[in-house]
Design an enzyme around this catalytic site. Structure first.
Site, PDB file in Angstrom:
ATOM      1  N   GLN A 158       0.777  -1.236  -0.034  1.00 42.15           N
ATOM      2  CA  GLN A 158       0.034   0.002   0.186  1.00 42.15           C
ATOM      3  C   GLN A 158       0.766   1.269   0.035  1.00 42.15           C
ATOM      4  O   GLN A 158       0.249   2.323  -0.272  1.00 42.15           O
ATOM      5  CB  GLN A 158      -1.001  -0.100   1.412  1.00 42.15           C
ATOM      6  N   CYS A 184      -8.706  -8.796   4.342  1.00 43.25           N
ATOM      7  CA  CYS A 184      -7.654  -9.543   4.665  1.00 43.25           C
ATOM      8  C   CYS A 184      -6.868  -9.213   5.704  1.00 43.25           C
ATOM      9  O   CYS A 184      -5.651  -9.363   5.673  1.00 43.25           O
ATOM     10  CB  CYS A 184      -6.492  -9.751   3.303  1.00 43.25           C
TER      11      CYS A 184
HETATM   12  N1  PMP Z   1      -0.179  -6.397   2.064  1.00 45.95           N
HETATM   13  C1  PMP Z   1      -1.165  -5.303   1.975  1.00 45.95           C
HETATM   14  C2  PMP Z   1      -1.036  -4.061   2.893  1.00 45.95           C
HETATM   15  C3  PMP Z   1      -2.012  -5.188   0.926  1.00 45.95           C
HETATM   16  O1  PMP Z   1      -2.884  -4.178   1.075  1.00 45.95           O
HETATM   17  C4  PMP Z   1      -2.092  -6.316  -0.052  1.00 45.95           C
HETATM   18  C5  PMP Z   1      -3.242  -6.300  -1.044  1.00 45.95           C
HETATM   19  N2  PMP Z   1      -4.378  -6.143  -0.576  1.00 45.95           N
HETATM   20  C6  PMP Z   1      -1.208  -7.315   0.232  1.00 45.95           C
HETATM   21  C7  PMP Z   1      -0.236  -7.370   1.168  1.00 45.95           C
HETATM   22  C8  PMP Z   1      -1.076  -8.448  -0.911  1.00 45.95           C
HETATM   23  O2  PMP Z   1      -1.094  -8.126  -2.129  1.00 45.95           O
HETATM   24  P1  PMP Z   1      -1.191  -9.033  -3.498  1.00 45.95           P
HETATM   25  O3  PMP Z   1      -2.701  -9.671  -3.231  1.00 45.95           O
HETATM   26  O4  PMP Z   1      -1.154  -8.221  -4.709  1.00 45.95           O
HETATM   27  O5  PMP Z   1      -0.276 -10.200  -3.269  1.00 45.95           O
END
Ligand code: PMP
Length: 407
Positions: free
Chosen positions: A204, A365
């Site tokens: 982010q 998440c």
């Molecule tokens: N860390 C953070 C803080 C996130 O916002 C995200 C995506 N929502 C991720 C990790 C994971 O990224 P990705 O799904 O693109 O692997």
């Protein structure tokens, strides 16, 4: 107001100019993924129309062009993060795979029973679960530094959890659920003093803050292309050369070897040792184009513009009665998580969609963050450089509409 030609920027993003539910689209789900500028779309099209070939092994012209474009993208990422060398830039599928790579490779080589991994309560699942899995495999222990109700890391508690047993500290640079920007310089300094290596989850932060990995001194930095106006399926692990050079391979296969026989295999040099199989060539090229675009505007100008917009949005949402902002840290970027009294976030999200306003509703998440605030989910509006005060006004109008529906 900050001098930033947002109307010009908006013209570069074709997806912004459409109607949804018969209303002009207001896209405020940028923490999930960002829209793509025409330059990125063009770079993908150009690659597939003219240069499409496999990389590194080809003797023919298209393969040479594809290799040059792919390795050119790696150099763009190196410069963007100010890494010392392209040996330190590994292409991955995204942040998630980058963190899993470190947990699997660095983790299994360096962690023993009795060791500790220290993370924070505001981590995304992708910076929690790989460490839980690793601790299960090695007998190490996962420690979690708590946050305040404002959504800030409690530094004294973090310091108290650091010890000579701490081998790795994993911290989110900017929280996707709260918007908090962590004081990572201080965290890195303390972690290094305790002898731990530091992994930053930059998913982010890269689109909103200028990142200089040498100045920060972090050991690993992970991010995803799709949150930086680039394609999905491509991401980056930056790792200090001294760490990567000592780490065993993550996956085995083509590309990551120099020599294979049934008696003996010699692994390739950095960074190829960590890129088994045909890579996401077009993805890397698209990410390179996204970096060109962002650099053209300048991350300092982007950050200043977004900071002002976040201030405007925070004030506007705070004025809505019955709305509670979740995540009110002093240092924040781009995220407005909120709850509306007696209305489920999913209902908020659906009604906003009827008004043409795209936000996200859910646990983002980051279920432990939801547990901290005793909510099942939040509604989350997240800003990008192409958002405007008019977008925020539309969001607020739509929130009032939600309140009318539930009155
Ligand atoms: N860390 C953070 C803080 C996130 O916002 C995200 C995506 N929502 C991720 C990790 C994971 O990224 P990705 O799904 O693109 O692997």
């Amino acid at each position: 107001p900050v001098a930033f030609d947002v109307e010009r920027v908006r013209r570069d993003f074709p997806a912004l100019h459409q109607r949804v539910r018969n209303r002009p689209l207001v896209y405020l789900d940028n923490a999930a993924t960002t829209q793509k500028p025409q330059g990125v779309i063009d770079a993908l099209e150009h690659y597939y129309r003219f240069d499409n070939a496999n990389v590194h092994r080809g003797v023919h012209t298209l393969s040479e062009r594809a290799t040059a474009a792919y390795e050119g993208a790696r150099e763009k990422v190196r410069a963007f993060l100010n890494a010392r060398s392209t040996k330190e830039i590994v292409f991955t599928r995204g942040t998630t795979e980058a963190i899993n790579l470190v947990a699997a490779s660095w983790g299994r080589a360096n962690l023993r029973a009795g060791d500790e991994v220290l993370i924070t309560e505001m981590e995304h699942h992708s910076n929690i679960v790989p460490w839980q899995m690793l601790c299960e495999q090695t007998g190490a222990t996962l420690k979690v530094a708590p946050i305040t109700d404002e959504g800030e890391l409690i530094l004294e508690r973090f310091d108290a959890l650091l010890s000579e047993r701490t081998r790795l500290v994993g911290v989110v640079h900017c929280s996707n659920a709260l918007g908090t920007i962590n004081p990572i310089e201080r965290i890195i300094e303390r972690a290094h003093a305790a002898g731990a290596v530091v992994l930053l989850d930059g998913a982010q932060s890269v689109a909103h803050l200028a990142v200089d990995v040498q100045k920060l001194g972090c050991d690993f930095f992970a991010f995803s292309g799709h949150k930086l106006y680039g394609p999905t399926g491509i991401g980056v692990l930056y790792g200090r050369e001294k760490h990567l050079a000592a780490m065993p391979p993550y996956q085995g296969g083509g590309e990551m070897i120099k020599f294979v026989s049934f008696d003996r295999t010699v692994y390739n040099d950095l960074p190829y040792r960590f890129e088994a199989g045909t890579p996401h060539i077009s993805g890397a090229i698209g990410l390179g184009a996204a970096i060109d675009y962002v650099k053209g505007l300048g991350l300092e100008s982007i950050a200043a513009y977004e900071h002002e917009l976040l201030g405007y949005a925070t004030e506007a949402l705070t004025a809505v009665s019955g709305l509670r902002l979740i995540g009110t840290a002093r240092e924040k970027a781009s995220i407005l998580s909120f709850a509306l009294e007696r209305i489920h976030p999913h209902d908020v999200g659906s009604i906003l969609d009827h008004e043409g306003v795209a936000i996200r509703a859910g646990h983002h998440c980051a279920m432990p963050v939801m547990q901290h605030y005793c909510v099942p989910a939040t509604a989350r509006a997240s800003l990008a450089m192409y958002n405007t005060r008019a977008d925020i006004d539309a969001l607020v109008r739509a929130i009032h509409r939600v309140k009318e529906v539930f009155r």
